[in-house]
Design a protein around this motif. Structure first.
Motif, PDB file in Angstrom:
ATOM      1  N   TYR A   1      -4.967  -4.409  10.646  1.00  0.00           N
ATOM      2  CA  TYR A   1      -6.018  -3.769   9.972  1.00  0.00           C
ATOM      3  C   TYR A   1      -7.394  -4.171  10.040  1.00  0.00           C
ATOM      4  CZ  TYR A   1      -1.726  -2.255   7.441  1.00  0.00           C
ATOM      5  OH  TYR A   1      -0.590  -1.619   6.684  1.00  0.00           O
ATOM      6  N   TYR A   2      -7.485  -5.603  10.011  1.00  0.00           N
ATOM      7  CA  TYR A   2      -8.886  -6.345  10.108  1.00  0.00           C
ATOM      8  C   TYR A   2      -9.499  -5.786  11.242  1.00  0.00           C
ATOM      9  CZ  TYR A   2     -11.954 -10.495  10.303  1.00  0.00           C
ATOM     10  OH  TYR A   2     -13.003 -11.387   9.967  1.00  0.00           O
TER      11      TYR A   2
ATOM     12  N   MET B   1      -6.030  -2.116   2.381  1.00  0.00           N
ATOM     13  CA  MET B   1      -4.763  -1.443   3.169  1.00  0.00           C
ATOM     14  C   MET B   1      -3.557  -1.944   2.887  1.00  0.00           C
ATOM     15  SD  MET B   1      -6.216   1.060   4.785  1.00  0.00           S
ATOM     16  CE  MET B   1      -4.657   1.646   5.866  1.00  0.00           C
ATOM     17  N   SER B   2      -3.407  -3.241   2.757  1.00  0.00           N
ATOM     18  CA  SER B   2      -2.306  -3.871   2.278  1.00  0.00           C
ATOM     19  C   SER B   2      -1.837  -3.661   0.909  1.00  0.00           C
ATOM     20  CB  SER B   2      -2.353  -5.515   2.212  1.00  0.00           C
ATOM     21  OG  SER B   2      -1.268  -6.372   1.853  1.00  0.00           O
ATOM     22  N   THR B   3      -2.593  -3.788  -0.026  1.00  0.00           N
ATOM     23  CA  THR B   3      -2.455  -3.003  -1.103  1.00  0.00           C
ATOM     24  C   THR B   3      -1.936  -1.793  -1.057  1.00  0.00           C
ATOM     25  OG1 THR B   3      -3.860  -4.807  -2.167  1.00  0.00           O
ATOM     26  CG2 THR B   3      -3.321  -2.945  -3.663  1.00  0.00           C
ATOM     27  N   GLN B   4      -2.709  -0.940  -0.731  1.00  0.00           N
ATOM     28  CA  GLN B   4      -2.145   0.736  -0.626  1.00  0.00           C
ATOM     29  C   GLN B   4      -0.817   0.584   0.038  1.00  0.00           C
ATOM     30  OE1 GLN B   4      -2.203   2.184   2.597  1.00  0.00           O
ATOM     31  NE2 GLN B   4      -1.317   4.054   1.700  1.00  0.00           N
ATOM     32  N   TRP B   5      -0.397   0.007   0.989  1.00  0.00           N
ATOM     33  CA  TRP B   5       0.821   0.024   1.578  1.00  0.00           C
ATOM     34  C   TRP B   5       1.824  -0.378   0.358  1.00  0.00           C
ATOM     35  CZ3 TRP B   5       3.411   2.264   5.440  1.00  0.00           C
ATOM     36  CH2 TRP B   5       4.925   1.749   5.646  1.00  0.00           C
TER      37      TRP B   5
ATOM     38  N   PRO C   1       6.686  -4.138  -5.092  1.00  0.00           N
ATOM     39  CA  PRO C   1       5.504  -4.857  -4.248  1.00  0.00           C
ATOM     40  C   PRO C   1       5.780  -6.422  -4.263  1.00  0.00           C
ATOM     41  CG  PRO C   1       4.723  -2.954  -5.554  1.00  0.00           C
ATOM     42  CD  PRO C   1       6.178  -2.993  -5.823  1.00  0.00           C
ATOM     43  N   SER C   2       5.560  -6.857  -3.176  1.00  0.00           N
ATOM     44  CA  SER C   2       5.851  -8.493  -2.970  1.00  0.00           C
ATOM     45  C   SER C   2       4.483  -9.343  -3.230  1.00  0.00           C
ATOM     46  CB  SER C   2       6.655  -8.492  -1.736  1.00  0.00           C
ATOM     47  OG  SER C   2       6.309  -9.958  -1.160  1.00  0.00           O
ATOM     48  N   THR C   3       4.643 -10.203  -3.867  1.00  0.00           N
ATOM     49  CA  THR C   3       3.523 -11.314  -4.108  1.00  0.00           C
ATOM     50  C   THR C   3       3.291 -11.691  -2.547  1.00  0.00           C
ATOM     51  OG1 THR C   3       4.342 -11.936  -6.138  1.00  0.00           O
ATOM     52  CG2 THR C   3       2.752 -13.734  -4.913  1.00  0.00           C
TER      53      THR C   3
END
Length: 103
Positions: A27-28, A48-52, A63-65
């Motif tokens: 992503y980066y 992108m990580s949050t969206q996924w 969703p995982s911490t």
């Protein structure tokens, strides 16, 4: 996925601390390699990580911490390292290494 905060998952350490940073680095560098700043690239990775985690990922598990932290933070570290190596290689190639004629 939206009714409770992220939780600690039971994924292996390899998945959480190798696999997720690797995905974050992709992503980066998707935007860093196009000229984006470090900050913009990091924020894109967070997005992108949050969206996924809250869309496709939430179909399989809550969703995982770890995923929400390791993907962008590890991705930024690994992504910037790989960006620096690729940039250095690009500069070396532009300096004109001697070309060997094939036999």
């Amino acid at each position: 996925a939206y009714s409770a905060p992220p939780k600690w998952d039971a994924d292996s350490a390899f998945i959480n601390y190798v696999g997720h940073p690797y995905a974050g680095a992709i992503y980066y560098n998707a935007v860093r390699s196009q000229g984006a700043s470090k900050t913009t690239s990091f924020l894109f990775t967070v997005l992108m990580s949050t969206q996924w985690e809250y869309s496709f990922g939430s179909l399989a598990e809550h969703p995982s911490t770890q995923d929400l932290l390791a993907t962008p933070i590890g991705g930024m570290i690994l992504g910037e390292l790989t960006h620096a190596v690729a940039s250095a290689e690009g500069r070396s190639a532009l300096r004109g290494r001697p070309h060997r004629a094939s036999s």
